[in-house]
Each structure stands twice: as structure tokens, then as C-alpha cells.
Write a protein that holds these residues in place. Structure first.
Motif, PDB file in Angstrom:
ATOM      1  N   ALA A 248       8.700  -0.200   9.624  1.00 62.83           N
ATOM      2  CA  ALA A 248       7.280   0.085   9.360  1.00 62.83           C
ATOM      3  C   ALA A 248       6.883  -0.402   7.973  1.00 62.83           C
ATOM      4  O   ALA A 248       5.811  -0.997   7.784  1.00 62.83           O
ATOM      5  N   ILE A 249       7.762  -0.170   6.988  1.00 66.17           N
ATOM      6  CA  ILE A 249       7.476  -0.645   5.630  1.00 66.17           C
ATOM      7  C   ILE A 249       7.351  -2.164   5.621  1.00 66.17           C
ATOM      8  O   ILE A 249       6.407  -2.732   5.061  1.00 66.17           O
ATOM      9  N   ALA A 250       8.325  -2.833   6.245  1.00 61.18           N
ATOM     10  CA  ALA A 250       8.295  -4.292   6.275  1.00 61.18           C
ATOM     11  C   ALA A 250       7.056  -4.808   6.975  1.00 61.18           C
ATOM     12  O   ALA A 250       6.425  -5.774   6.519  1.00 61.18           O
ATOM     13  N   ASN A 251       6.679  -4.162   8.067  1.00 62.14           N
ATOM     14  CA  ASN A 251       5.518  -4.627   8.822  1.00 62.14           C
ATOM     15  C   ASN A 251       4.207  -4.374   8.082  1.00 62.14           C
ATOM     16  O   ASN A 251       3.281  -5.184   8.146  1.00 62.14           O
ATOM     17  N   TYR A 252       4.103  -3.250   7.364  1.00 61.89           N
ATOM     18  CA  TYR A 252       2.919  -3.006   6.530  1.00 61.89           C
ATOM     19  C   TYR A 252       2.763  -4.124   5.501  1.00 61.89           C
ATOM     20  O   TYR A 252       1.677  -4.673   5.303  1.00 61.89           O
ATOM     21  N   GLU A 253       3.869  -4.443   4.825  1.00 61.70           N
ATOM     22  CA  GLU A 253       3.808  -5.451   3.768  1.00 61.70           C
ATOM     23  C   GLU A 253       3.503  -6.833   4.331  1.00 61.70           C
ATOM     24  O   GLU A 253       2.733  -7.602   3.765  1.00 61.70           O
ATOM     25  N   LEU A 254       4.135  -7.144   5.463  1.00 59.64           N
ATOM     26  CA  LEU A 254       3.884  -8.443   6.080  1.00 59.64           C
ATOM     27  C   LEU A 254       2.428  -8.552   6.523  1.00 59.64           C
ATOM     28  O   LEU A 254       1.776  -9.589   6.316  1.00 59.64           O
TER      29      LEU A 254
END
Length: 464
Positions: A248-254
Motif C-alpha cells: 500500500a505504501i509503495a502504491n501510494y507513492e507510485l
């Protein structure tokens, strides 16, 4: 740790353990470093998968059978296997003529006059087989190596092993022309791999992704993301390692970075008129215009370092390549939609020096019967069909394998989906037996316990 993730592509494990923001590798607790990355010299850096939804007929495209023409309308003289609808009729000759193209005189039907001009770049496999004759299972098998839902897609495996060379775009992108395969989004899922490796669906238009343009601009979003990072960091500290939270963190940032990258990607105004015309962006047939945009965007994606791009088919009159009746009109419409754009993609990649490092794969989930379903259609046929590849280290201008005189079953050099997957991974520099994840008590891989690399398809062989 989370702030380091904010400037890279991937999860906490990616930034913390690999410290390489340009690559989307994900080192999970169940994967050792030896299983990830390149195992040998790669021939290709990217894959473009031209998925032909529904199952094009091999005997009407790239595998001519004169016997069908001679016996058209006569009883079929081989044993017929049971088909999906079991409404089997007489021998059905192809409505299209075949012409020879290129230095090797490769036969290509009149459905594909533009692709025929690229014959010297094609590696045509006439001996493909599948274990399934129903769309959903066959699509799972083609995409994931298993005939049921739940396994990671081949695109997910590729990005898991190699990551992406672009921090601002997903490593695995699906350009949706309008037809999601039977089997649905599971065909592009990450299964038991981290969720950051699932396929991201883009529409081939300016609004490629919903809500990609921030209503209030990107500035006000940064504090919100920082707050989410802080809260997620506290959750991780309490719960320990968690793929859903990390993903979720990675997808938010992406998603934050995609707000700038995606509109630029989808803006085709800077492409020359010659390029736009070559692809068919102004073609009179609307599905051709759709697929033209898909192919042109696919080129732009791999130019930007996206590792795996899949194109689905546009909608045409007469269904996808699944002509149980009215073969002539249905196949003609589907071919008209994709022929010019595919040829333009191959030509454009070659002119830009990208074809030698980009593997292009054209394939459906199975082929079609050489005898009629009813009077003017063809049923599903998993026993022998045709795919082709181009670029990325494959031998060009060649034909591999053969079906019988009717084009029904493979009689020489049969290939399984596992072999196709193993060879695709090999061309990317991955040993398919070593890219594994421990799940459910055993080591899992795209090819399961099967598959071999087909050296005859590779320029210079396996060790060349």
C-alpha cells in the motif's frame, strides 16, 4: 525507512534491503537473494505481449494447409476430439489466400498483409499446444502457467525478478483495448507475490488511469502522504513485516509520481505525422485507431523502462477471435483492427534500435479446428496452433514445428505453455528453475515443475 521508500519504486523491503530505487525487485522473507535478478546474459530487456483474445485460427493466419482447400466440404478423415460445442461439420478450407513474404518466403494469409511485410523479423511457432480448450482455464494457463485462478501472471514474475527501470510508472502495464480476457483481472494478478507486482490497467486514451490528474494539484497531497507514512510506520512497528501494508505504501507513492508521468506518456502530439500514420491513428476503422494507440503507447512504455507490457484486443463487430460462426467476417474484422498497428510497432522498434532488446510475443490461448463448427465457424483447438515472436534474441525469419496436413494436431516439435514461459524468461536473463518463491510449503515458479528452454528458437542457441 519509509522516507526512503517515498523517493523510490517498491516497498520497504526494496528500499531497505536492495537500496536501488530504479529497480522494483522485492526481496521477501521467503525468497533468497540468489533467486532474484539476472542469472545469465540477457538478450532482451522488455516484453510486449500482443494477446489475441479468443484464439485465432492457425490455418487461416500463419499455417497454410492445401489439403483443407482440396477437401473443403468433405467429411473430416481424422478422428475428431470432442470440442466445446461438439457441433462438428465438414472440412472447412480457409477463405483467405496465403502469400510468401521475406527472404525465406514465409507464408502469411491475406488477413495480415502488413505483418507479412515484417516476415524476416518473425519467429513463427506452428507447434504450440495447450492443456485446455475452454477460454477461462486456457487464459489462466497462458498468463500464469496454471489453468485456474490464483497464480502470479508472467508479467508479475518478470517484474519480481527484474524490477522496473522507471521509478514513476508500474513495471507491468496492461493496455486495455476494451476486452478483458475470460478469467478477468486474475490473468494479470500477482497471486502470492507482493501486490506491487500486479498488472496496472491503462486505457489507451488521455485519461489512462482514473483520477490521474489531481484536482487540487500535487502540492496538497504531499502532507497527506507523509501522514499516511507515519501511521503505516507505526502499524508496521507493531505488527512486523506486512506485505499488504508495504505494498500500500509503495502504491501510494507510485500513484503520486504517476500523476506527472502518465499524462506525459499518453500525450502523442510530439510523435511525427509519419509515425502516427504508420500506426493507423487516423484509420477509418475505429478498432484500428484504438489498437494503433495501444501499440504506440507500448513503444513509449518500453522506451521509459517499463518491463512488461500486455495489449488486449479492441472490440469489433463479430466478437473477439472466437468465431464459432461467421469465420470470414469475424476474423477479417479482428485482423483489420490489429494488422497495421502491429506491423508499425515492429517497424518502429527496429528503426529505433529497440527490437533487438524487446521481445514481442503474439499469441492466443489456443487455436481453432480445421473442420467447421456448423457450416461456417471453427471451434476451439488446443492440440496444435501458431504463435510468433520477434526481436529480443529470437531467430528471425524462421518456422519452428509443424501440425498435420489438416492443421489439427502437432506432429513435429510440440511446445507447451511451460516451454514458452521458460524461453521468454531465458531471453530476459532469468533461469526459470531458479526464480522461485516458497509458498504453501514448496518452491513455486512460473513453470511449476515443467518447461524447458527451446534453444532452436534463440539466435545462437541457449549459450550463444
Amino acid at each position: 525507512m519509509l522516507r526512503r521508500c517515498a523517493s523510490g519504486f517498491g516497498s520497504i523491503a526494496l528500499a531497505g534491503l536492495l537500496d536501488d530505487a530504479a529497480f522494483g525487485r522485492r526481496l521477501s522473507a521467503s525468497a533468497s537473494p540468489s533467486t532474484l535478478g539476472l542469472h545469465h546474459r540477457p538478450r532482451a530487456r522488455n516484453i510486449i505481449f500482443l494477446y489475441m483474445d479468443g484464439g485465432p485460427s492457425q490455418v487461416d493466419t500463419f499455417d497454410p494447409k492445401p489439403r483443407l482447400q482440396r477437401e473443403n466440404g468433405e467429411p473430416f478423415k481424422m478422428k475428431m476430439e470432442r470440442t466445446q460445442f461438439n457441433d462438428n461439420g465438414a472440412v472447412l478450407g480457409s477463405p483467405w489466400k496465403f502469400r510468401r513474404y521475406g527472404k525465406q518466403g514465409l507464408p502469411v494469409s491475406d488477413l495480415f498483409p502488413h505483418v507479412g511485410q515484417c516476415a524476416d523479423d518473425l519467429c513463427v511457432v506452428r507447434s504450440m499446444t495447450s492443456e485446455f480448450s475452454e477460454h477461462t482455464n486456457a487464459n489462466y494457463f497462458l498468463h500464469t502457467g496454471l489453468g485456474r485462478a490464483g497464480r502470479p501472471s508472467m508479467g508479475s514474475w518478470v517484474t519480481y525478478g527484474l524490477g522496473s527501470e522507471n521509478q514513476n510508472l508500474p513495471g507491468f502495464v496492461v493496455l486495455d483495448g476494451g476486452l478483458i480476457p475470460p478469467g478477468g483481472l486474475e490473468c494479470f494478478g500477482s497471486g502470492f507475490l507482493p501486490a506491487t507486482h500486479q498488472g496496472s490497467i491503462f486505457k489507451p486514451n488521455d485519461a489512462a488511469v482514473a483520477n490521474i490528474r489531481a484536482a487540487a494539484g500535487a502540492g496538497p497531497q504531499r502532507p497527506k502522504l507523509d501522514l499516511l507514512q507515519t501511521l503505516d510506520a507505526e502499524a508496521l512497528q507493531e505488527s512486523g513485516r506486512s506485505d499488504p501494508i508495504e505494498s500500500a505504501i509503495a502504491n501510494y507513492e507510485l500513484a503520486f509520481r504517476m500523476q506527472a508521468a502518465v499524462p506525459e506518456l499518453m500525450s502523442l502530439e510530439r510523435e511525427s505525422k509519419a509515425t502516427r500514420d504508420m500506426y493507423g491513428l487516423e484509420a477509418s476503422f475505429p478498432p484500428t485507431r484504438i489498437y494503433a494507440r495501444q501499440c504506440l503507447i507500448a513503444r513509449r512504455l518500453i522506451e521509459r523502462g517499463v518491463r512488461f507490457v500486455e495489449l488486449t484486443c479492441p472490440k469489433v463487430d463479430g466478437d473477439r477471435w472466437d468465431q464459432h460462426g461467421n469465420l470470414r467476417d469475424g476474423h477479417a474484422n479482428n485482423a483489420r483492427a490489429v494488422d497495421q498497428p502491429i506491423a508499425a510497432l515492429l517497424t518502429d522498434l527496429k528503426q529505433r534500435g529497440l527490437l533487438e532488446e524487446t521481445l514481442v510475443v503474439w499469441a492466443g490461448e489456443f487455436g481453432r479446428t480445421p473442420f467447421a463448427q456448423g457450416t461456417n465457424g471453427r471451434d476451439h483447438n488446443p492440440f496444435g496452433y501458431t504463435i510468433w515472436m520477434a526481436g529480443g534474441g529470437v531467430k528471425a525469419g524462421m518456422v519452428y514445428g509443424a501440425t498435420d496436413e489438416y492443421g489439427y494436431k502437432v506432429v513435429d516439435k510440440p511446445l507447451e505453455i511451460y516451454d514458452l514461459h521458460a524461453t521468454m524468461l531465458h531471453l530476459l536473463g532469468i533461469d526459470h528453475t531458479r526464480l522461485t518463491v516458497n509458498f504453501g510449503g514448496r518452491e513455486m515458479r512460473l513453470t511449476d515443475v515443467h518447461g524447458h528452454v527451446v534453444g532452436e528458437l534463440i539466435e545462437g542457441g541457449v549459450d550463444g
